[in-house]
Design a protein around this motif. Structure first.
Motif, short mmCIF file in Angstrom:
data_model
loop_
_atom_site.label_atom_id
_atom_site.label_comp_id
_atom_site.label_asym_id
_atom_site.label_seq_id
_atom_site.Cartn_x
_atom_site.Cartn_y
_atom_site.Cartn_z
N HIS A 1 4.42 10.30 47.61
CA HIS A 1 3.71 8.91 47.73
C HIS A 1 2.54 8.65 48.62
CE1 HIS A 1 6.91 7.12 45.08
NE2 HIS A 1 7.72 7.78 45.82
N HIS A 2 2.40 9.67 49.29
CA HIS A 2 1.21 9.80 50.53
C HIS A 2 -0.18 9.91 49.88
CE1 HIS A 2 -0.11 10.01 54.33
NE2 HIS A 2 0.95 10.04 54.96
N LEU A 3 -0.75 9.06 48.91
CA LEU A 3 -1.74 9.35 48.22
C LEU A 3 -3.10 9.98 49.08
CD1 LEU A 3 -1.65 6.95 45.47
CD2 LEU A 3 -0.54 8.98 45.79
N ALA A 4 -3.14 9.50 50.05
CA ALA A 4 -4.29 9.65 51.19
C ALA A 4 -4.22 11.31 51.39
CB ALA A 4 -4.26 8.93 52.27
N GLU A 5 -2.85 11.67 51.55
CA GLU A 5 -2.46 13.06 51.91
C GLU A 5 -2.91 14.05 50.45
OE1 GLU A 5 -2.28 14.92 54.39
OE2 GLU A 5 -1.65 16.65 53.26
N LEU A 6 -2.41 13.36 49.57
CA LEU A 6 -2.55 14.21 48.29
C LEU A 6 -3.88 14.45 47.72
CD1 LEU A 6 -0.15 15.15 46.56
CD2 LEU A 6 -0.38 13.40 45.35
N HIS A 7 -4.50 13.31 48.13
CA HIS A 7 -6.15 13.44 47.69
C HIS A 7 -6.71 14.62 48.52
CE1 HIS A 7 -10.19 10.89 47.51
NE2 HIS A 7 -10.20 12.01 47.12
N GLU B 1 -16.02 3.90 50.29
CA GLU B 1 -15.54 4.85 49.13
C GLU B 1 -14.32 4.24 48.76
OE1 GLU B 1 -15.94 9.07 49.32
OE2 GLU B 1 -17.71 8.98 50.19
N GLU B 2 -14.15 4.43 47.27
CA GLU B 2 -12.77 4.21 46.98
C GLU B 2 -11.94 5.50 47.13
OE1 GLU B 2 -11.82 1.61 44.96
OE2 GLU B 2 -13.73 0.63 44.79
N SER B 3 -10.54 5.36 47.28
CA SER B 3 -9.65 6.43 47.57
C SER B 3 -9.02 6.85 46.21
CB SER B 3 -8.76 6.24 48.66
OG SER B 3 -8.07 4.99 48.42
N GLU C 1 -5.89 6.56 46.14
CA GLU C 1 -4.95 5.16 46.15
C GLU C 1 -5.55 3.81 45.56
OE1 GLU C 1 -3.51 4.86 50.00
OE2 GLU C 1 -1.87 3.22 49.35
N SER C 2 -6.68 3.63 45.71
CA SER C 2 -7.29 2.51 45.06
C SER C 2 -7.44 3.07 43.52
CB SER C 2 -8.57 2.08 45.75
OG SER C 2 -9.55 2.98 46.06
N TYR C 3 -7.90 4.08 43.41
CA TYR C 3 -8.04 4.71 42.09
C TYR C 3 -6.69 4.49 41.26
CZ TYR C 3 -8.94 7.78 37.95
OH TYR C 3 -9.35 8.39 36.70
N TYR C 4 -5.77 5.07 41.84
CA TYR C 4 -4.42 4.82 41.30
C TYR C 4 -3.79 3.37 40.85
CZ TYR C 4 0.86 4.94 41.22
OH TYR C 4 1.87 4.43 40.99
N LEU C 5 -4.04 2.48 41.91
CA LEU C 5 -3.80 1.16 41.80
C LEU C 5 -4.49 0.44 40.91
CD1 LEU C 5 -3.33 0.29 45.77
CD2 LEU C 5 -1.69 0.61 44.08
#
Ligand code: ATP
Length: 314
Positions: free
Chosen positions: A192-198, A290-292, A294-298
């Protein structure tokens, strides 16, 4: 030709009439890191459990190393390590004894494998220290060490950074990247840690309500992620007109607070500010953003739906 070592074809899973997975198909290539993304209840754990053989699909086929018979899947799963939900660690034992127990349970004969996997995960020095005295990060690394017993080619890690502090998260990230790059393991992880997964995954698999919504590579994500300028100014009602008429762009969004996200001129800030000044507009915020992931997913799942941005992504 791509070398897929795991293929899921139209996997569905129903629990008493509730469809937890619906026609999930995906292919995993050797040596790549795949990030499974989805809300609570999206079906990530269910999918991993099916791959690990802990649960059966209601329909669909699974191929491991190009084979799908029960016998071949059983053999293929010996080349797979998984940490689904919490790692099973015996608190009153040290790291090496924990590994010894799992080695016996898995029927692994290889000698000195305990120290080898402990070195890989950075726990080679823990000696007699009992698992109950380990930090959460050390426990997660011990959990990963357990999955490494038997030299698996595929690793499945369900939420491996859950509850870790930033340094613990960074350690797990480095470890996962090392396992893929140096040991050519294929890794499927959920987070659930999308910044990390990125920062960790090569490919992203976005799951929603039991279905795959999108799969995309890290490179594609980088291309699709928009860089934009966030502009606040003294005359927000005048800004859109100047952008349209003097700078000939429609590529912007006026936000509810009247700030503007401008997707053009990100590398021509001087030209932009000169034109705005000529029209008497004084800029108070001029930030490149920049979009992340997380924002892409949301945007993708509609959590923070913005029609304009959504259309850019889909
Ligand atoms: N054994 C079960 N019996 C009935 N329903 C189940 C069972 N296991 C999972 N489910 C349901 O299937 C859906 C998917 O659950 P799953 O645990 O796979 O989601 P998830 O994406 O891993 O969520 P989380 O991020 O919370 O771990 C949920 O609605 C869950 O309640």
């Amino acid at each position: 030709m791509k070398h897929y070592i795991l293929e899921a074809k139209n996997i569905s899973k129903t629990y008493n009439g509730f469809q937890a997975l619906e026609n999930v198909s995906l292919s995993l290539e050797k040596g790549k890191i795949y990030g499974l993304i989805g809300q609570n209840g999206a079906g990530k754990t269910t999918f991993m459990r099916i791959i690990a053989g802990l649960s059966f699909p209601t329909s669909g086929e699974l191929y491991l190393f190009h084979q799908s018979s029960q016998k071949a899947l059983q053999a293929g799963r010996k080349q797979m390590g998984s940490m689904i939900e919490n790692p099973s660690i015996l608190d009153n034992m040290n790291a090496r004894d924990n590994l010894r127990v799992h080695k016996i349970m898995k029927g692994i004969k290889e000698e000195n494998t305990e120290q080898r996997v402990l070195e890989i995960v950075g726990l080679g020095h823990t000696g007699k220290k009992k698992a109950k005295d380990f930090s959460l990060g050390m426990r997660q690394r011990l959990g990963i060490a357990i999955t490494l017993l038997g030299n698996p080619e595929i690793l499945m890690l369900d939420e491996p950074v859950n509850g870790l502090d930033p340094s613990g998260i960074a350690e797990i990230r480095q470890l996962i990247k090392k396992l893929a790059a140096k040991h050519q393991m294929t890794i499927l992880l959920s987070s659930h840690h999308l910044a990390e997964l990125h920062q960790t995954a090569d490919e992203f698999i976005i799951v929603n309500e039991g279905k795959i919504l999108k799969t995309l590579s890290h490179n594609t994500l980088e291309q699709q992620i928009d860089k934009h300028l966030l502009i606040d100014c003294n005359e927000p009602e005048k800004l859109p007109k100047v952008l349209r008429e003097s700078l000939h762009t429609e590529n912007f969004i006026v936000q509810p607070d009247q700030s503007v996200k401008l997707y053009d001129f990100t590398d021509e800030k001087e030209k932009l500010s000169k034109t705005l000044i000529e029209h008497g507009i004084i800029v108070t915020t001029f930030a490149t953003q920049e979009e992340s992931l997380e924002s892409y997913y949301l945007h993708l799942i509609g959590g923070q739906a913005d029609a304009t941005i959504k259309s850019r992504f889909l």
